[in-house]
Design a protein around this motif. Structure first.
Motif, PDB file in Angstrom:
ATOM      1  N   GLY A   4       0.814  -1.202   0.000  1.00  0.00           N
ATOM      2  CA  GLY A   4       0.000   0.000   0.000  1.00  0.00           C
ATOM      3  C   GLY A   4       0.845   1.249   0.000  1.00  0.00           C
ATOM      4  O   GLY A   4       2.067   1.203   0.072  1.00  0.00           O
ATOM      5  N   LYS A   5       0.168   2.382  -0.102  1.00  0.00           N
ATOM      6  CA  LYS A   5       0.834   3.684  -0.112  1.00  0.00           C
ATOM      7  C   LYS A   5       0.751   4.281   1.286  1.00  0.00           C
ATOM      8  O   LYS A   5      -0.343   4.551   1.794  1.00  0.00           O
ATOM      9  N   ILE A   6       1.885   4.489   1.907  1.00  0.00           N
ATOM     10  CA  ILE A   6       1.923   5.058   3.256  1.00  0.00           C
ATOM     11  C   ILE A   6       1.537   6.534   3.185  1.00  0.00           C
ATOM     12  O   ILE A   6       2.099   7.290   2.405  1.00  0.00           O
ATOM     13  N   VAL A   7       0.560   6.922   4.008  1.00  0.00           N
ATOM     14  CA  VAL A   7       0.105   8.314   4.053  1.00  0.00           C
ATOM     15  C   VAL A   7       0.283   8.927   5.433  1.00  0.00           C
ATOM     16  O   VAL A   7      -0.030  10.091   5.638  1.00  0.00           O
ATOM     17  N   GLY A   8       0.796   8.152   6.388  1.00  0.00           N
ATOM     18  CA  GLY A   8       1.035   8.639   7.740  1.00  0.00           C
ATOM     19  C   GLY A   8       1.808   7.602   8.523  1.00  0.00           C
ATOM     20  O   GLY A   8       2.112   6.519   8.018  1.00  0.00           O
ATOM     21  N   ALA A   9       2.123   7.932   9.752  1.00  0.00           N
ATOM     22  CA  ALA A   9       2.943   7.050  10.586  1.00  0.00           C
ATOM     23  C   ALA A   9       2.288   5.678  10.795  1.00  0.00           C
ATOM     24  O   ALA A   9       2.965   4.664  10.802  1.00  0.00           O
ATOM     25  N   CYS A  10       0.985   5.634  10.955  1.00  0.00           N
ATOM     26  CA  CYS A  10       0.263   4.370  11.205  1.00  0.00           C
ATOM     27  C   CYS A  10      -0.894   4.252  10.228  1.00  0.00           C
ATOM     28  O   CYS A  10      -1.956   3.758  10.570  1.00  0.00           O
ATOM     29  N   ILE A  60     -10.272  -0.201   9.333  1.00  0.00           N
ATOM     30  CA  ILE A  60     -10.405  -0.030   7.891  1.00  0.00           C
ATOM     31  C   ILE A  60     -11.536   0.955   7.624  1.00  0.00           C
ATOM     32  O   ILE A  60     -12.626   0.822   8.179  1.00  0.00           O
ATOM     33  N   THR A  61     -11.270   1.944   6.748  1.00  0.00           N
ATOM     34  CA  THR A  61     -12.279   2.942   6.425  1.00  0.00           C
ATOM     35  C   THR A  61     -12.178   3.339   4.956  1.00  0.00           C
ATOM     36  O   THR A  61     -11.132   3.140   4.326  1.00  0.00           O
ATOM     37  N   THR A  62     -13.248   3.905   4.440  1.00  0.00           N
ATOM     38  CA  THR A  62     -13.223   4.451   3.086  1.00  0.00           C
ATOM     39  C   THR A  62     -13.008   5.963   3.107  1.00  0.00           C
ATOM     40  O   THR A  62     -13.048   6.605   2.063  1.00  0.00           O
ATOM     41  N   PHE A  63     -12.791   6.540   4.283  1.00  0.00           N
ATOM     42  CA  PHE A  63     -12.421   7.960   4.382  1.00  0.00           C
ATOM     43  C   PHE A  63     -10.954   8.086   3.991  1.00  0.00           C
ATOM     44  O   PHE A  63     -10.066   7.924   4.817  1.00  0.00           O
ATOM     45  N   LEU A  64     -10.675   8.375   2.730  1.00  0.00           N
ATOM     46  CA  LEU A  64      -9.316   8.319   2.211  1.00  0.00           C
ATOM     47  C   LEU A  64      -8.543   9.624   2.382  1.00  0.00           C
ATOM     48  O   LEU A  64      -7.311   9.613   2.413  1.00  0.00           O
ATOM     49  N   ASP A  65      -9.230  10.747   2.485  1.00  0.00           N
ATOM     50  CA  ASP A  65      -8.566  12.050   2.548  1.00  0.00           C
ATOM     51  C   ASP A  65      -8.009  12.306   3.951  1.00  0.00           C
ATOM     52  O   ASP A  65      -8.759  12.532   4.897  1.00  0.00           O
ATOM     53  N   THR A  66      -6.676  12.296   4.072  1.00  0.00           N
ATOM     54  CA  THR A  66      -6.039  12.467   5.381  1.00  0.00           C
ATOM     55  C   THR A  66      -6.128  13.903   5.888  1.00  0.00           C
ATOM     56  O   THR A  66      -5.987  14.132   7.079  1.00  0.00           O
ATOM     57  N   LYS A  67      -6.355  14.852   5.011  1.00  0.00           N
ATOM     58  CA  LYS A  67      -6.490  16.251   5.446  1.00  0.00           C
ATOM     59  C   LYS A  67      -7.870  16.497   6.059  1.00  0.00           C
ATOM     60  O   LYS A  67      -8.003  17.148   7.081  1.00  0.00           O
ATOM     61  N   THR A  68      -8.893  15.943   5.445  1.00  0.00           N
ATOM     62  CA  THR A  68     -10.260  16.111   5.947  1.00  0.00           C
ATOM     63  C   THR A  68     -10.515  15.221   7.157  1.00  0.00           C
ATOM     64  O   THR A  68     -11.172  15.641   8.112  1.00  0.00           O
ATOM     65  N   TYR A  69     -10.000  13.993   7.107  1.00  0.00           N
ATOM     66  CA  TYR A  69     -10.226  13.014   8.173  1.00  0.00           C
ATOM     67  C   TYR A  69      -8.873  12.599   8.747  1.00  0.00           C
ATOM     68  O   TYR A  69      -8.229  11.683   8.237  1.00  0.00           O
ATOM     69  N   SER A  70      -8.440  13.274   9.799  1.00  0.00           N
ATOM     70  CA  SER A  70      -7.142  12.955  10.390  1.00  0.00           C
ATOM     71  C   SER A  70      -7.193  11.594  11.075  1.00  0.00           C
ATOM     72  O   SER A  70      -8.250  11.118  11.497  1.00  0.00           O
ATOM     73  N   THR A  71      -6.040  10.974  11.170  1.00  0.00           N
ATOM     74  CA  THR A  71      -5.932   9.661  11.807  1.00  0.00           C
ATOM     75  C   THR A  71      -6.445   9.717  13.243  1.00  0.00           C
ATOM     76  O   THR A  71      -7.230   8.866  13.669  1.00  0.00           O
TER      77      THR A  71
END
Length: 84
Positions: A4-10, A60-71
């Motif tokens: 997968g594509k890493i978009v954050g630390a976890c 697991i979520t379908t909220f893909l936008d890390t800016k709108t939905y922070s970890t």
């Protein structure tokens, strides 16, 4: 957390592929309407509660936008869900 594509630390984006055979529990019509792939966001974190064994949770979520939905926001909301 290997592919997968890493978009954050976890946090990473993963593509899941439709199985070649229709699984039990789905009709052929339902199976045929499924897309060939779906991209999901996989978040993993540890729950450490004193007196209990630390547990790794994979969310697991379908909220893909890390800016709108922070970890942290997603993890917090998931925790609140279980407190209801």
């Amino acid at each position: 957390m290997r592919k997968g594509k890493i978009v954050g630390a976890c946090d990473k984006l993963v593509t899941w592929f439709k199985p070649k055979k229709c699984p039990k529990g789905l009709s052929k019509d339902e199976f045929d309407t499924l897309p060939p792939t779906v991209t999901v966001r996989e978040i993993y974190y540890y729950i450490a509660i004193p007196g209990f064994r630390t547990q790794l949770v994979s969310l697991i979520t379908t909220f893909l936008d890390t800016k709108t939905y922070s970890t942290l926001e997603i993890v917090g909301l998931y925790g609140q869900r279980w407190d209801v």
